[in-house]
Design a protein around this motif. Structure first.
Motif, PDB file in Angstrom:
ATOM      1  N   GLN A  93      -9.154   7.141  15.258  1.00  0.00           N
ATOM      2  CA  GLN A  93     -10.078   8.197  15.681  1.00  0.00           C
ATOM      3  C   GLN A  93     -11.468   7.645  15.975  1.00  0.00           C
ATOM      4  N   GLU A  94     -11.853   6.586  15.240  1.00  0.00           N
ATOM      5  CA  GLU A  94     -13.184   6.010  15.436  1.00  0.00           C
ATOM      6  C   GLU A  94     -13.208   4.924  16.514  1.00  0.00           C
ATOM      7  N   GLY A  95     -12.050   4.652  17.124  1.00  0.00           N
ATOM      8  CA  GLY A  95     -12.060   3.744  18.266  1.00  0.00           C
ATOM      9  C   GLY A  95     -11.308   2.438  18.116  1.00  0.00           C
ATOM     10  N   ALA A  96     -10.558   2.261  17.015  1.00  0.00           N
ATOM     11  CA  ALA A  96      -9.750   1.039  16.882  1.00  0.00           C
ATOM     12  C   ALA A  96      -8.691   1.009  17.982  1.00  0.00           C
ATOM     13  N   THR A  97      -8.495  -0.159  18.577  1.00  0.00           N
ATOM     14  CA  THR A  97      -7.544  -0.306  19.683  1.00  0.00           C
ATOM     15  C   THR A  97      -6.255  -1.016  19.256  1.00  0.00           C
ATOM     16  N   THR A  98      -6.333  -1.767  18.158  1.00  0.00           N
ATOM     17  CA  THR A  98      -5.161  -2.459  17.607  1.00  0.00           C
ATOM     18  C   THR A  98      -5.136  -2.251  16.099  1.00  0.00           C
ATOM     19  N   LEU A  99      -3.960  -1.979  15.560  1.00  0.00           N
ATOM     20  CA  LEU A  99      -3.768  -1.881  14.117  1.00  0.00           C
ATOM     21  C   LEU A  99      -2.941  -3.075  13.664  1.00  0.00           C
ATOM     22  N   CYS A 100      -3.534  -3.935  12.872  1.00  0.00           N
ATOM     23  CA  CYS A 100      -2.827  -5.109  12.357  1.00  0.00           C
ATOM     24  C   CYS A 100      -2.273  -4.775  10.979  1.00  0.00           C
ATOM     25  N   ILE A 101      -0.976  -4.969  10.794  1.00  0.00           N
ATOM     26  CA  ILE A 101      -0.315  -4.626   9.530  1.00  0.00           C
ATOM     27  C   ILE A 101       0.043  -5.917   8.796  1.00  0.00           C
ATOM     28  N   PRO A 102      -0.749  -6.292   7.787  1.00  0.00           N
ATOM     29  CA  PRO A 102      -0.526  -7.572   7.117  1.00  0.00           C
ATOM     30  C   PRO A 102       0.376  -7.461   5.882  1.00  0.00           C
ATOM     31  N   ASP A 103       1.264  -8.435   5.769  1.00  0.00           N
ATOM     32  CA  ASP A 103       1.965  -8.670   4.506  1.00  0.00           C
ATOM     33  C   ASP A 103       1.178  -9.788   3.826  1.00  0.00           C
ATOM     34  N   THR A 104       0.049  -9.409   3.256  1.00  0.00           N
ATOM     35  CA  THR A 104      -0.995 -10.352   2.845  1.00  0.00           C
ATOM     36  C   THR A 104      -0.534 -11.372   1.815  1.00  0.00           C
ATOM     37  N   VAL A 105       0.324 -10.968   0.896  1.00  0.00           N
ATOM     38  CA  VAL A 105       0.755 -11.905  -0.153  1.00  0.00           C
ATOM     39  C   VAL A 105       2.202 -12.355   0.038  1.00  0.00           C
ATOM     40  N   GLY A 106       2.741 -12.155   1.242  1.00  0.00           N
ATOM     41  CA  GLY A 106       4.106 -12.593   1.519  1.00  0.00           C
ATOM     42  C   GLY A 106       5.115 -11.920   0.619  1.00  0.00           C
ATOM     43  N   TYR A 107       4.913 -10.636   0.386  1.00  0.00           N
ATOM     44  CA  TYR A 107       5.669  -9.871  -0.617  1.00  0.00           C
ATOM     45  C   TYR A 107       6.918  -9.232  -0.029  1.00  0.00           C
ATOM     46  N   SER A 142       0.828  -1.213   0.000  1.00  0.00           N
ATOM     47  CA  SER A 142       0.000   0.000   0.000  1.00  0.00           C
ATOM     48  C   SER A 142       0.859   1.258   0.000  1.00  0.00           C
ATOM     49  N   GLU A 143       0.312   2.304  -0.597  1.00  0.00           N
ATOM     50  CA  GLU A 143       1.007   3.600  -0.634  1.00  0.00           C
ATOM     51  C   GLU A 143       1.050   4.176   0.775  1.00  0.00           C
ATOM     52  N   ARG A 144       2.239   4.566   1.213  1.00  0.00           N
ATOM     53  CA  ARG A 144       2.472   4.924   2.613  1.00  0.00           C
ATOM     54  C   ARG A 144       1.541   6.025   3.133  1.00  0.00           C
ATOM     55  N   GLU A 145       1.457   7.140   2.428  1.00  0.00           N
ATOM     56  CA  GLU A 145       0.669   8.258   2.932  1.00  0.00           C
ATOM     57  C   GLU A 145      -0.799   7.873   3.090  1.00  0.00           C
ATOM     58  N   PHE A 146      -1.295   7.068   2.147  1.00  0.00           N
ATOM     59  CA  PHE A 146      -2.681   6.590   2.242  1.00  0.00           C
ATOM     60  C   PHE A 146      -2.846   5.689   3.458  1.00  0.00           C
ATOM     61  N   LEU A 147      -1.839   4.861   3.699  1.00  0.00           N
ATOM     62  CA  LEU A 147      -1.867   3.961   4.848  1.00  0.00           C
ATOM     63  C   LEU A 147      -1.934   4.746   6.157  1.00  0.00           C
ATOM     64  N   TYR A 148      -1.097   5.755   6.279  1.00  0.00           N
ATOM     65  CA  TYR A 148      -1.119   6.574   7.502  1.00  0.00           C
ATOM     66  C   TYR A 148      -2.500   7.212   7.700  1.00  0.00           C
ATOM     67  N   GLU A 149      -3.099   7.654   6.594  1.00  0.00           N
ATOM     68  CA  GLU A 149      -4.391   8.348   6.671  1.00  0.00           C
ATOM     69  C   GLU A 149      -5.504   7.419   7.134  1.00  0.00           C
ATOM     70  N   ILE A 150      -5.578   6.232   6.532  1.00  0.00           N
ATOM     71  CA  ILE A 150      -6.676   5.328   6.888  1.00  0.00           C
ATOM     72  C   ILE A 150      -6.502   4.767   8.301  1.00  0.00           C
ATOM     73  N   LEU A 151      -5.265   4.540   8.708  1.00  0.00           N
ATOM     74  CA  LEU A 151      -5.011   4.064  10.063  1.00  0.00           C
ATOM     75  C   LEU A 151      -5.381   5.129  11.097  1.00  0.00           C
ATOM     76  N   ALA A 152      -5.073   6.392  10.781  1.00  0.00           N
ATOM     77  CA  ALA A 152      -5.424   7.494  11.684  1.00  0.00           C
ATOM     78  C   ALA A 152      -6.936   7.608  11.838  1.00  0.00           C
ATOM     79  N   GLU A 153      -7.671   7.409  10.739  1.00  0.00           N
ATOM     80  CA  GLU A 153      -9.135   7.458  10.798  1.00  0.00           C
ATOM     81  C   GLU A 153      -9.681   6.320  11.660  1.00  0.00           C
ATOM     82  N   ALA A 154      -9.086   5.127  11.511  1.00  0.00           N
ATOM     83  CA  ALA A 154      -9.534   3.977  12.310  1.00  0.00           C
ATOM     84  C   ALA A 154      -9.299   4.229  13.805  1.00  0.00           C
TER      85      ALA A 154
END
Length: 298
Positions: A148-162, A134-146
């Protein structure tokens, strides 16, 4: 696995001291919903040691109300329930799988985290699927929104083992350095093993500040699997290679020394026993303690 087998494994994970057990994907089918509910009831309310440990019971959900409702239906019986919500954030996934714009993905993530909290679930984990691409700046933005809405854990997946270890460690470090509100949540790793790097990536993520690591029994997971916790080949049907560290049969093997069994021989007597042992070893692949005792008593 059968419900009985899943419950058995969940109980032993709790005894092992596992903090969080992701028990299933309740919206996938009725059987999985019932399995998660059973584990939430039986394991999610049972103290298993003198420290009073009760694990968090977690269920997976896509970013839609039906998935989240099903997850909460199953998890609400646990003392410590957690809903794990995910949505793809890489360009290729958003364009070809979700067919959604960045703005739409952010809005969906934001509203669904808030929805999960509104049901009464105070522990919500959010995953940007395919974070490794994922594009870094977009990642920071969506994580910050999560957050703000009450997420307590952020899981960062390397979904395709890349990712490679240094790359994945840097990803965790960058998220910690650039995401508003990240100091108030826990970062988790979720690594796949397509390049054989899942364990190495997980360790690099921990070195870079992740405080939760997601692993699976026997490394079971899509394609080449996930970072491995330990092995339960009896139920999974996936055979463990003999030379596998920690749990393979060879890990418990050793050069035969009869004095491990309480016998003490020296000189000619020891040499005679050893050559008789070698003769048996030519005919049997595994020499047991009973075989050794039979050699001594003969």
């Amino acid at each position: 696995m059968t419900p009985k087998q899943k419950l058995y494994i969940a109980r032993h994970l709790a005894k092992l001291g596992i903090d969080i057990i992701e028990a299933g994907f309740p919206a996938s089918n009725k059987a999985d919903l019932e399995n998660v509910k059973l584990i939430a009831h039986e394991v999610g309310n049972t103290v298993v040691d003198s420290d009073g440990h009760i694990p968090v019971i977690c269920g997976l959900a896509r970013c839609n109300k039906n998935d989240i409702d099903k997850a909460w239906e199953a998890l609400k019986y646990a003392k410590f329930p957690r809903i794990h919500i995910f949505i793809a954030t890489s360009e290729i996934h958003m364009k070809y799988k979700l067919k959604m714009s960045k703005e739409e993905v952010i809005e969906k993530a934001r509203t669904m985290v808030a929805y999960a909290r509104s049901l009464g679930c105070i522990d919500v984990q959010f995953s940007p699927e395919d974070a490794g691409r994922s594009e870094r700046e977009f990642l920071y933005e969506i994580l910050a929104e999560a957050i703000q809405e009450g997420a307590t854990t952020l899981c960062i997946p390397d979904t395709v083992g890349y990712n490679w270890p240094r790359e994945f460690g840097q990803l965790i470090a960058d998220i910690r350095a650039n995401t508003p509100g990240v100091e108030n949540v826990i970062i988790s790793t979720h690594c796949h093993n397509d390049l054989g790097m899942a364990t190495a990536n997980t360790l690099e993520g921990a070195y870079s500040g992740a405080r939760q690591v997601e692993v699976t029994i026997n490394g079971i997971g899509e394609r080449a699997g996930n970072a491995s916790l330990e092995e339960v080949e009896k139920y999974s049907g996936m055979l463990v290679q003999p030379h596998k560290a920690i749990v393979g049969a060879n890990a418990f093997a050793h050069e035969s020394g009869i004095h491990e069994l309480g016998y003490d021989f020296e000189g000619k007597e020891l040499n005679d026993l050893f050559w008789r042992f070698k003769s048996v070893a030519e005919m049997k692949k595994v020499i047991t303690n009973d075989d050794l005792m039979a050699l001594v008593s003969n």
